[in-house]
Structure formats: C-alpha cells, structure tokens
Design an enzyme around this catalytic site. Structure first.
Site, PDB file in Angstrom:
ATOM      1  N   GLY A  11     -25.021  -5.675  -8.803  1.00  0.00           N
ATOM      2  CA  GLY A  11     -24.312  -6.394  -9.859  1.00  0.00           C
ATOM      3  C   GLY A  11     -23.920  -5.524 -11.042  1.00  0.00           C
ATOM      4  N   ARG A  39       2.838  -3.736   6.056  1.00  0.00           N
ATOM      5  CA  ARG A  39       3.883  -2.887   6.635  1.00  0.00           C
ATOM      6  C   ARG A  39       4.912  -3.663   7.444  1.00  0.00           C
ATOM      7  NH1 ARG A  39      -0.632   1.087   8.910  1.00  0.00           N
ATOM      8  NH2 ARG A  39      -1.723  -0.916   8.791  1.00  0.00           N
ATOM      9  N   ASP A  41       0.842  -1.199   0.000  1.00  0.00           N
ATOM     10  CA  ASP A  41       0.000   0.000   0.000  1.00  0.00           C
ATOM     11  C   ASP A  41       0.869   1.237   0.000  1.00  0.00           C
ATOM     12  OD1 ASP A  41      -2.040  -1.819   0.203  1.00  0.00           O
ATOM     13  OD2 ASP A  41      -2.460  -1.448   2.314  1.00  0.00           O
ATOM     14  N   LYS A  58     -12.502  -4.826  -2.738  1.00  0.00           N
ATOM     15  CA  LYS A  58     -13.660  -4.905  -1.819  1.00  0.00           C
ATOM     16  C   LYS A  58     -14.918  -4.286  -2.438  1.00  0.00           C
ATOM     17  CE  LYS A  58     -10.929  -4.893   2.441  1.00  0.00           C
ATOM     18  NZ  LYS A  58      -9.626  -4.387   1.985  1.00  0.00           N
TER      19      LYS A  58
HETATM   20  P1  5BU Z   1      -0.826  -4.071   6.903  1.00  0.00           P
HETATM   21  O1  5BU Z   1       0.184  -3.044   6.493  1.00  0.00           O
HETATM   22  O2  5BU Z   1      -0.233  -5.499   7.080  1.00  0.00           O
HETATM   23  O3  5BU Z   1      -1.655  -3.638   8.087  1.00  0.00           O
HETATM   24  O4  5BU Z   1      -1.823  -4.151   5.639  1.00  0.00           O
HETATM   25  C1  5BU Z   1      -2.941  -4.972   5.636  1.00  0.00           C
HETATM   26  C2  5BU Z   1      -3.624  -4.943   4.282  1.00  0.00           C
HETATM   27  O5  5BU Z   1      -4.687  -5.881   4.272  1.00  0.00           O
HETATM   28  C3  5BU Z   1      -4.222  -3.610   3.887  1.00  0.00           C
HETATM   29  O6  5BU Z   1      -4.064  -3.464   2.483  1.00  0.00           O
HETATM   30  C4  5BU Z   1      -5.707  -3.726   4.223  1.00  0.00           C
HETATM   31  O7  5BU Z   1      -6.523  -2.999   3.326  1.00  0.00           O
HETATM   32  C5  5BU Z   1      -5.937  -5.215   4.032  1.00  0.00           C
HETATM   33  N1  5BU Z   1      -6.965  -5.779   4.922  1.00  0.00           N
HETATM   34  C6  5BU Z   1      -6.861  -5.769   6.297  1.00  0.00           C
HETATM   35  O8  5BU Z   1      -5.889  -5.278   6.860  1.00  0.00           O
HETATM   36  N2  5BU Z   1      -7.852  -6.334   7.062  1.00  0.00           N
HETATM   37  C7  5BU Z   1      -8.943  -6.899   6.518  1.00  0.00           C
HETATM   38  O9  5BU Z   1      -9.802  -7.410   7.241  1.00  0.00           O
HETATM   39  C8  5BU Z   1      -9.027  -6.906   5.107  1.00  0.00           C
HETATM   40  C9  5BU Z   1      -8.040  -6.351   4.331  1.00  0.00           C
HETATM   41 BR1  5BU Z   1     -10.459  -7.726   4.325  1.00  0.00          BR
END
Ligand code: 5BU
Length: 243
Positions: free
Chosen positions: A96, A214, A36, A91
């Site tokens: 539809g 991260r 991200d 997400k």
């Molecule tokens: P992190 O930097 O490890 O915190 O990133 C987690 C990623 O997973 C981030 O892109 C979120 O949008 C994504 N994510 C999440 O953290 N938790 C969830 O329940 C879902 C997606 Br679904």
C-alpha cells in the site's frame, strides 16, 4: 436487451464508474482505444482521430519517450473537448505505501490526470487501501485485474479472493463494470503471447467496455489518420451490433 448505461450509472457510488457509464450513454459507445506509442505527437494524433467514437482512452504513460507535463494538459483538453475518460493501465502490484507514492508522485503523477487506473490484487487489501487513500479524494476509480489475455497467464479469477471484492457478503445483484482488452476483429494474436477474441466473444463473456489497440491504430509507424478514423468507427458500430 442489456440495461441502459444511464440506469446502471445509478448503481455506482464511485464517481469515475458513474461518469464512465454516463459518457457511454451520451456517446452510445463502449469502445476504449488503447494507445501504446512512444511519442506524444503520435499519441495525441491517434487520440484526436478516435475521440468521437470512444468512451475511454487507455494509456501506458511509462512508454512515452518525450513525456512532459504539457502533454498531460493536451490529453486532458482532448478529454474535455470530446467527452471521454482517461485510463492509465499502470497495473500497480506492490504494498500500500509504495503504490500510494507511485500513484501520486514521480514524473507522471498519475492520480492527477487519470480518471481510472488498475491494480493486481495479488498483494492483498493493502494495495487497494493505499491507492484509495490517494485516488478517492480525487474521485478516481480503480479496476482490479482478474484475468489476463496473454498465453499461460497465472491471473485466473483472483478477484474472487475473499476480502478483495466479490466475497460472500457481496449482494448477488451488485453491479460491476468489466473492461476487456485483447480484442481484434481479424487477428488472432501477436508474436509475444497476446491472444485476441472477437467483440462478440468478449461481450458474450460479460464485457461492458471493449479495449482495442493495434487493431485500430496499426503496428509500427501505424496507420494514416484517415484509416484510424475508419477503423474506430467500424469497431464502434460493430460493438453496437453485438451488445
Ligand atoms: P493491443 O494492441 O489491442 O494488443 O493492446 C492491448 C492493450 O491492453 C495493451 O496496452 C496491453 O497492455 C493491455 N492488456 C492486455 O492486452 N491484456 C490484458 O490482459 C491486460 C491489459 Br490486463
């Protein structure tokens, strides 16, 4: 001992699910790195660094500030060169007709490059039909969100809703792929409600693919490339031990 990925691949008719399990078998990894960051150069740098250790790269293409179609070509080349799939964490959450347009069109044309995407099941079966009408002819895969890692989430097991997926008619031995984010080795969460579990905890809860963001590429400006490589390798090895 868990079933080998190659054997599980035979349980799936969906091309993307099968391909993912085959990559996991070839590379012996169930690590997905979530990247991200807002600049394409930084994203491609991180992807190139972690590529040997992952089966899947997860993107949020709408956070990229300097998006252009050439970036997609570069990401696709890395995916072919290093043998990983691409998961756009879009997400989807609408009717539809709308999601089919969001998936196929606009600036990002997600269906043209992302092997896998995901959707909230809240709108009902139409969201799956809309996405399938675009994605299935391209051999794409769709994940349904059943839970979220954030504090106070209202998504708690919607996947069990009748008519969406696992309903009464689903054979008990049907195989599902579970992809779990919110994983970190030495952090508990962030300031905005993210909650982390350890790889061991999520594997014990049934995760097949573990998504780390991260924890691997760092915060803010991010880690230097060398450190990202070390982190990705450490997570991959750790996941192998815990599997
Ligand atoms: P992190 O930097 O490890 O915190 O990133 C987690 C990623 O997973 C981030 O892109 C979120 O949008 C994504 N994510 C999440 O953290 N938790 C969830 O329940 C879902 C997606 Br679904």
């Amino acid at each position: 001992m868990a079933k080998p990925y190659a054997e599980r691949a035979k349980n799936f008719s969906n091309v993307a699910a099968k391909s993912l399990l085959e990559v996991m078998e070839r590379k012996q990894t169930n690590l997905c790195v979530s990247v991200d960051v807002t600049k394409t150069a930084n994203l491609l740098r991180i992807v190139a660094a972690v590529a040997p250790f992952v089966c899947l790269i997860k993107t949020h293409v709408d956070v990229i500030e300097d998006f252009d179609p050439e970036f997609i070509d570069q990401l696709k080349s890395l995916s072919t060169e290093h043998d990983f799939l691409i998961f756009e964490d879009r997400k989807f959450a609408d009717i539809g007709n709308t999601v089919s347009l969001q998936y196929s069109s606009g600036i990002h044309k997600i269906a043209s490059w992302a092997h896998i995407t995901n959707a909230h099941p809240i709108p009902g079966p139409g969201i799956i039909e809309g996405l399938a009408s675009v994605g299935l002819p391209l051999d794409r895969g769709l994940l349904l969100l059943s839970e979220m890692s954030s504090t106070g989430t209202l998504a708690t097991g919607f996947i069990a809703m009748k008519g969406i997926s696992k309903d009464a008619d689903t054979p008990p031995d049907e195989d599902f792929l579970i992809l779990t984010p919110g994983v970190g080795l030495d952090v508990k969460g962030d300031a905005l409600g993210q909650q982390y579990r350890t790889p061991q905890e999520v594997i014990a809860a049934g995760a097949d693919v573990i998504i780390v963001g991260r924890g691997i590429y760092g915060k803010g400006e991010g880690y230097p490339t060398k450190e990202i490589v070390q982190q990705a390798e450490a997570y991959q090895q750790r996941l192998k031990q815990d599997a």
